[in-house]
Design an enzyme around this catalytic site. Structure first.
Site, PDB file in Angstrom:
ATOM      1  N   PHE B 114       0.841  -1.194   0.000  1.00 28.81           N
ATOM      2  CA  PHE B 114       0.000   0.000   0.000  1.00 28.81           C
ATOM      3  C   PHE B 114       0.875   1.242   0.000  1.00 28.81           C
ATOM      4  O   PHE B 114       2.081   1.170   0.268  1.00 28.81           O
ATOM      5  CB  PHE B 114      -0.919  -0.003   1.229  1.00 28.81           C
ATOM      6  CG  PHE B 114      -2.386   0.102   0.876  1.00 28.81           C
ATOM      7  CD1 PHE B 114      -3.030  -0.917   0.202  1.00 28.81           C
ATOM      8  CD2 PHE B 114      -3.122   1.244   1.210  1.00 28.81           C
ATOM      9  CE1 PHE B 114      -4.370  -0.817  -0.130  1.00 28.81           C
ATOM     10  CE2 PHE B 114      -4.465   1.345   0.876  1.00 28.81           C
ATOM     11  CZ  PHE B 114      -5.096   0.311   0.207  1.00 28.81           C
ATOM     12  N   GLN B 227      -7.872  15.329   2.802  1.00 29.66           N
ATOM     13  CA  GLN B 227      -7.198  14.441   1.855  1.00 29.66           C
ATOM     14  C   GLN B 227      -7.946  14.317   0.530  1.00 29.66           C
ATOM     15  O   GLN B 227      -9.144  14.056   0.522  1.00 29.66           O
ATOM     16  CB  GLN B 227      -7.042  13.043   2.462  1.00 29.66           C
ATOM     17  CG  GLN B 227      -6.346  12.054   1.527  1.00 29.66           C
ATOM     18  CD  GLN B 227      -5.869  10.811   2.252  1.00 29.66           C
ATOM     19  OE1 GLN B 227      -6.648   9.912   2.535  1.00 29.66           O
ATOM     20  NE2 GLN B 227      -4.592  10.768   2.571  1.00 29.66           N
ATOM     21  N   HIS B 229      -7.985  11.909  -2.591  1.00 29.39           N
ATOM     22  CA  HIS B 229      -7.537  10.583  -2.997  1.00 29.39           C
ATOM     23  C   HIS B 229      -7.135  10.628  -4.469  1.00 29.39           C
ATOM     24  O   HIS B 229      -7.841  11.224  -5.276  1.00 29.39           O
ATOM     25  CB  HIS B 229      -8.647   9.560  -2.774  1.00 29.39           C
ATOM     26  CG  HIS B 229      -8.192   8.132  -2.850  1.00 29.39           C
ATOM     27  ND1 HIS B 229      -7.856   7.530  -4.038  1.00 29.39           N
ATOM     28  CD2 HIS B 229      -8.003   7.204  -1.885  1.00 29.39           C
ATOM     29  CE1 HIS B 229      -7.483   6.276  -3.789  1.00 29.39           C
ATOM     30  NE2 HIS B 229      -7.561   6.051  -2.491  1.00 29.39           N
ATOM     31  N   LEU B 239     -14.825   6.211  -5.444  1.00 26.94           N
ATOM     32  CA  LEU B 239     -13.448   5.790  -5.177  1.00 26.94           C
ATOM     33  C   LEU B 239     -13.054   4.516  -5.929  1.00 26.94           C
ATOM     34  O   LEU B 239     -13.839   3.577  -6.033  1.00 26.94           O
ATOM     35  CB  LEU B 239     -13.328   5.527  -3.667  1.00 26.94           C
ATOM     36  CG  LEU B 239     -12.020   4.926  -3.147  1.00 26.94           C
ATOM     37  CD1 LEU B 239     -10.914   5.959  -3.192  1.00 26.94           C
ATOM     38  CD2 LEU B 239     -12.214   4.433  -1.721  1.00 26.94           C
ATOM     39  N   GLU B 242      -6.727   2.317  -3.613  1.00 23.89           N
ATOM     40  CA  GLU B 242      -5.272   2.364  -3.732  1.00 23.89           C
ATOM     41  C   GLU B 242      -4.699   0.957  -3.923  1.00 23.89           C
ATOM     42  O   GLU B 242      -3.584   0.787  -4.411  1.00 23.89           O
ATOM     43  CB  GLU B 242      -4.717   2.991  -2.448  1.00 23.89           C
ATOM     44  CG  GLU B 242      -3.228   3.233  -2.414  1.00 23.89           C
ATOM     45  CD  GLU B 242      -2.852   4.145  -1.244  1.00 23.89           C
ATOM     46  OE1 GLU B 242      -3.354   5.271  -1.186  1.00 23.89           O
ATOM     47  OE2 GLU B 242      -2.074   3.708  -0.375  1.00 23.89           O
ATOM     48  N   ARG B 273      -0.460   9.677  -0.477  1.00 21.99           N
ATOM     49  CA  ARG B 273      -1.576  10.184  -1.274  1.00 21.99           C
ATOM     50  C   ARG B 273      -1.444  11.656  -1.635  1.00 21.99           C
ATOM     51  O   ARG B 273      -1.801  12.064  -2.744  1.00 21.99           O
ATOM     52  CB  ARG B 273      -2.893   9.938  -0.527  1.00 21.99           C
ATOM     53  CG  ARG B 273      -3.283   8.494  -0.551  1.00 21.99           C
ATOM     54  CD  ARG B 273      -4.544   8.235   0.225  1.00 21.99           C
ATOM     55  NE  ARG B 273      -4.893   6.813   0.131  1.00 21.99           N
ATOM     56  CZ  ARG B 273      -5.898   6.256   0.781  1.00 21.99           C
ATOM     57  NH1 ARG B 273      -6.646   6.979   1.603  1.00 21.99           N
ATOM     58  NH2 ARG B 273      -6.152   4.975   0.631  1.00 21.99           N
ATOM     59  N   HIS B 337     -11.695  13.022  -0.179  1.00 22.46           N
ATOM     60  CA  HIS B 337     -11.861  11.647   0.289  1.00 22.46           C
ATOM     61  C   HIS B 337     -11.955  11.542   1.805  1.00 22.46           C
ATOM     62  O   HIS B 337     -12.694  10.708   2.337  1.00 22.46           O
ATOM     63  CB  HIS B 337     -10.675  10.822  -0.203  1.00 22.46           C
ATOM     64  CG  HIS B 337     -10.696   9.388   0.197  1.00 22.46           C
ATOM     65  ND1 HIS B 337     -11.742   8.556  -0.125  1.00 22.46           N
ATOM     66  CD2 HIS B 337      -9.810   8.629   0.886  1.00 22.46           C
ATOM     67  CE1 HIS B 337     -11.499   7.348   0.352  1.00 22.46           C
ATOM     68  NE2 HIS B 337     -10.347   7.358   0.987  1.00 22.46           N
ATOM     69  N   ARG B 382      -2.990  11.217   5.720  1.00 21.37           N
ATOM     70  CA  ARG B 382      -3.216   9.857   6.195  1.00 21.37           C
ATOM     71  C   ARG B 382      -2.687   8.841   5.186  1.00 21.37           C
ATOM     72  O   ARG B 382      -2.899   8.997   3.986  1.00 21.37           O
ATOM     73  CB  ARG B 382      -4.709   9.609   6.402  1.00 21.37           C
ATOM     74  CG  ARG B 382      -5.037   8.187   6.767  1.00 21.37           C
ATOM     75  CD  ARG B 382      -6.488   8.002   7.124  1.00 21.37           C
ATOM     76  NE  ARG B 382      -7.405   8.117   5.986  1.00 21.37           N
ATOM     77  CZ  ARG B 382      -7.574   7.185   5.059  1.00 21.37           C
ATOM     78  NH1 ARG B 382      -6.880   6.062   5.096  1.00 21.37           N
ATOM     79  NH2 ARG B 382      -8.437   7.366   4.074  1.00 21.37           N
TER      80      ARG B 382
END
Lengths: 323, 568
Positions: B114, B227, B229, B239, B242, B273, B337, B382
């Site tokens: 990730f 944030q 995304h 969405l 990721e 991100r 996001h 984050r």
């Protein structure tokens, strides 16, 4: 494009009380879903229109409703997939459940049935210190029932539930499968025993509606069929449902085709006179129209029945169930 | 007698985890949510949940370091250490509850890579990890028998003598107001994505808990940290996880270049991100986009992998963009996001300063966990798959801490006329004459303004424009009518109330952005593009004042890590 929506309205509140269709027309972009269109109606035309919706991405399960007579997730249904330009789309609340207002139904019945299957893991003995060791195949198999978002579409369009309120229904049974097929669960036998009772796996008529309307590919009926195999493999064969299956298999294995009369006799039991007598008028009608072969010893073997018998032998003991 | 020892408002992952922890600790606990628990937005978390559980090279310290670095050194390091230390135990706990995590060949828990992480430490269930955990958590709620007020909408936190006493809430199916008293209240109501348009967030993410706490005198922290995304669908903003990039997908521009090689030579598509979203926005701004997007290319991953591990986003791209990602790249762009900011809490999820030092203000007995809170573990940015982790770790802590707190509270009765005041306030709004304004239109103006000026790139002028717009909308909101007058499931009334919540929260986002005179994490100012560690290793705080928020700062907690230049 012009969206024409015919929406079932329902309210019991004073002057606003209604139980009738109302038509709305709004301009929407080509890519709009049924949900997008309903939201546009609610925002621009009629804020009194009640519906549930949240994620807009087919994962929260809020917006199941009937679109042109069939339960769907409104957010996953493009307007153009259910109506050509200028055509009217009919939108109603889900079936089999009490309507609260417009497209909002009371989900007590739905959750009551889910609760009835003990919908939580019941491990056998104390938990291990680390994770349970389990094959990835078993986890991947559970991905299908775990994909259920509890939207209620299958319950809405379940034809058995329509006439049999006692039936657990497709969603609860798929949920039950999720535990029966989980190698970490320790209550498989008890669960299957409960599912063998009235209202359980044998109350499904295999109409396939739940498979067709499920927006997430859970295919509840197929899970129910796997559960039936599980029930019978546990030796629980003394129910009309199990006997029905056995009789079906026996007559086809022996004669290559179905002995309808014995199917009724075996399913209900030889000595269940009230049930059997109740079937007589149906039997006579079917016989008259030449749709029923002769029963029992008179049920002749089809040509090629032996080949069918050999197929039965070869498949014996192999099953479709994945747990 | 209070109705409950502990009342949890919000029943997503943080809320349900809190309720289970409180129940296990022996409390009379109840949950309240404006939607059925399984409709909560935790569902939408796709990719996974982080923990340094085992592995040859990985360690909890590495997870802590990645998170500190990902936060652009704004996260409180004591909170981050706590979260990462608790992570392995919580993963095992979730597995024991029944989550069907992906396994390796030996049947043990398997991981995937990730963004922003030095090792593959993300545990997952295909690309429906949030849903798979949320539904299992609800199974545990059903098993526990915890009382659940479903489709109840909280309108007020009852605070008397700076002590929480419960909530006033509307039962949506009847429209009736109720007072539910409790010795402690946990807010776990999620984020405020709907203040932005478009957003990946569900329609229910309207900052309810943040606004309720803010109105009750709590402190909002780092609200400017929003944030974006990197991979959201152009049409409706939905969405795409990721995990697609974690499994190896590329980001390409109109020239077919893997442009992340330029911005993050080592981590490429798996940089954090904020970095990836800025890179995409730069590509698009400099003319290398495709209709305002860049492309997410999964084709080389093959059909089998896509249809097992990324099945849901395959479905989403097909349903909403008409793209089969096995065969074509998907147009995507950065989209709102998540909010790193939220209600200021300490590491025990308390919203007040227990030390008595008065470093920040907040009512006693109020706790917060999950996206609505700011502990802070995410700081300026984050990391993917740390949000699910935050919900379960701090949800559990909140449930236990609130139970412990409730033990020290004796019998009380509520003296104020909270419920009848709310009834009168609703009636006054209902009686407003129609003036042509609609809730949805105001919400859209707010969302478009925020998305224009508080997005990936910001500057003084834009944020000032946004703040002025929010103030104007607040003025118009003061006379905004409700068209539908019914009681049963009146969403017109709910949306009207939610808009009030979002306007107040949005004002703190603008004010936080204006206060922070640097670029850090998701807060990138084109007029001040450098990070300023000398002056801004600080959180921004917002407390409700007469005319908008009163802003201040609070020192960042450092344990072991000094700020370094952030390179991926």
């Amino acid at each position: 494009m012009r969206a024409k929506l015919r929406v079932k309205r329902f309210s019991t509140e004073g002057e606003a009380s209604t139980n009738a269709f109302q038509e709305y027309e709004v301009d929407v972009p080509e890519h709009f879903t049924v949900l997008d269109s309903l939201i546009r109606v609610r925002e621009d035309v009629d804020p009194s229109l009640a519906l549930r919706c949240s994620c807009r991405a087919s994962i929260c399960g809020s917006c199941a409703m009937r679109v042109n007579d069939r339960a769907r997730l409104a957010c996953k249904t493009r307007l153009t997939s259910v109506a050509k330009e200028g055509e009217i789309v009919t939108i109603e609340p889900m079936g089999n459940q009490r309507v609260v207002k417009d497209l909002v139904v009371d989900l007590q019945l739905f959750w009551g049935k889910v609760r009835a299957v003990e919908p939580f893991l019941l491990p056998d003995g104390p938990e291990p210190e680390e994770e349970y060791i389990a094959p990835n195949e078993a986890m991947l198999n559970l991905l299908t029932p775990m994909g259920c978002i509890m939207c209620g579409a299958c319950v809405s369009d379940c034809t058995s539930l329509e006439v049999d309120k006692n039936f657990l229904g497709p969603a609860a049974l798929a949920k039950s499968y999720r535990f029966v097929a989980d190698p970490r669960d320790g209550a498989q036998a008890t669960r299957l025993q409960n599912l063998n009772e009235s209202g359980g796996v044998w109350d499904c008529t295999r109409c396939n509606m739940c498979v067709e309307v499920c927006p997430k590919g859970v295919a509840p009926m197929e899970r129910i069929m796997e559960l039936r195999e599980g029930v019978m493999d546990q030796g629980m064969t003394n129910t009309p449902g199990a006997r029905h299956v056995a009789s079906f298999a026996n007559s086809v294995a022996r004669a290559g085709w179905l002995d309808e009369t014995m199917l009724a006799v075996d399913s209900w039991g030889k000595f269940n006179l009230p049930k059997l007598i109740a079937e007589i008028p149906l039997a006579i009608r079917v016989l008259r129209r030449g749709k029923m072969p002769l029963p029992g010893p008179l049920h002749h073997k089809l040509k090629g029945a032996d080949a069918i018998g050999r197929i039965f032998k070869r498949l014996e003991g192999k099953h479709a169930r994945k747990f | 007698m209070a109705d409950h020892d502990v009342l949890v408002v919000g029943a997503g992952l943080a809320g349900m985890r809190a309720a289970i922890a409180a129940h296990r600790a022996g409390a009379n606990v109840a949950m309240m949510s404006k939607v059925h628990p399984v409709r909560s937005h935790s569902n939408a978390a796709q990719g996974g949940i982080n923990a340094a559980l085992r592995g040859t090279d990985d360690s909890v310290d590495s997870h802590i370091y990645d998170t500190v670095k990902g936060s652009d050194y704004l996260g409180d390091q004591d909170a981050i250490e706590l979260m990462c230390n608790e992570a392995p135990g919580e993963i095992i706990n979730l597995e024991h509850m029944g989550v069907i995590f992906n396994r390796d060949e030996e049947g043990r828990l398997g991981t995937r890579a990730f963004g922003g992480a030095s090792y593959a430490r993300t545990f997952f269930v295909a690309d429906i990890t949030g849903q798979a955990i949320l539904h299992v958590m609800y199974e545990q709620i059903l098993k526990s028998g915890v009382r659940s007020y479903e489709e109840w909408f909280a309108t007020d936190l009852i605070i008397e003598d700076n002590q929480v006493r419960g909530v006033v809430a509307m039962e949506m199916l009847t429209g009736k107001l109720h007072t539910i008293t409790a010795k402690s209240v946990i807010l776990a109501t999620g984020g405020v994505g709907r203040a932005f348009e478009p957003s990946t967030n569900a329609l229910i993410c309207t900052g309810d808990g943040m606004a309720l706490a803010y109105r009750a005198g709590a402190t909002l922290l780092d609200m400017e940290m929003v944030q974006y995304h990197p991979t959201t669908l152009a049409g409706n903003g939905v969405l795409l996880t990721e995990a697609a990039r974690g499994e190896g997908a590329y980001l390409i521009n109109s020239k077919g270049e893997r442009f992340m090689e330029k911005y993050a030579p080592k981590m490429k598509e798996l940089a954090s991100r904020d970095v990836v979203s800025r890179s995409e926005a730069t590509e698009i701004e400099e003319g290398r986009g495709v209709n305002g997007c860049v492309l997410l290319d999964l084709r080389h991953l093959g059909e089998k992998l896509i249809l097992t591990k990324l099945k849901y986003i395959h479905e989403v791209a097909y349903d909403f963009a008409g793209v089969d990602m096995v065969k074509e790249p998907v147009p995507i762009r950065p989209g709102q996001h998540y909010i790193m900011g939220g209600i200021k809490t300490d590491v025990a999820t308390r919203c007040w300063d227990e030390t008595g030092a008065g470093r920040w203000t907040g009512p006693k007995g109020l706790f917060a966990a999950g996206e609505t809170a700011c502990v802070s573990v995410h700081g300026g940015n984050r990391l993917g798959a740390n949000s699910l982790l935050e919900t379960v770790v701090f949800g559990k802590i909140a449930g236990e801490a609130a139970t412990e707190y409730a033990k020290g509270i004796g019998d009380f009765s509520v003296s104020g006329a909270w419920q009848s005041d709310r009834e009168a306030a609703i009636k006054a709004v209902m009686d407003r004459p129609a003036n042509g304004e609609r809730t949805a239109a105001l919400r859209l103006e707010l969302g478009q303004t925020m998305n224009q000026h508080l997005a990936v790139f910001r500057n003084e002028e834009g944020m000032q424009t946004a703040l002025a717009k929010v103030k104007e909308l607040r003025a118009r909101y003061a006379s905004l009518p409700i068209v539908h007058k019914g009681s049963v499931y009146n969403t017109d009334l709910i949306f009207h109330t939610e808009l009030g919540y979002m306007l107040e929260v949005a004002e703190t986002i603008c004010a936080g952005g204006l206060l922070r005179k640097e670029s850090r994490g998701a807060h990138f100012r084109k007029d001040m593009p450098e990070r300023d560690d000398e002056n801004w290793m600080k959180h921004t705080t917002a407390v409700r004042g007469e005319d908008g928020p009163t802003m201040d700062t609070l020192e960042v907690v450092k344990t072991r890590w000094e700020p370094q230049k952030r390179v991926y």
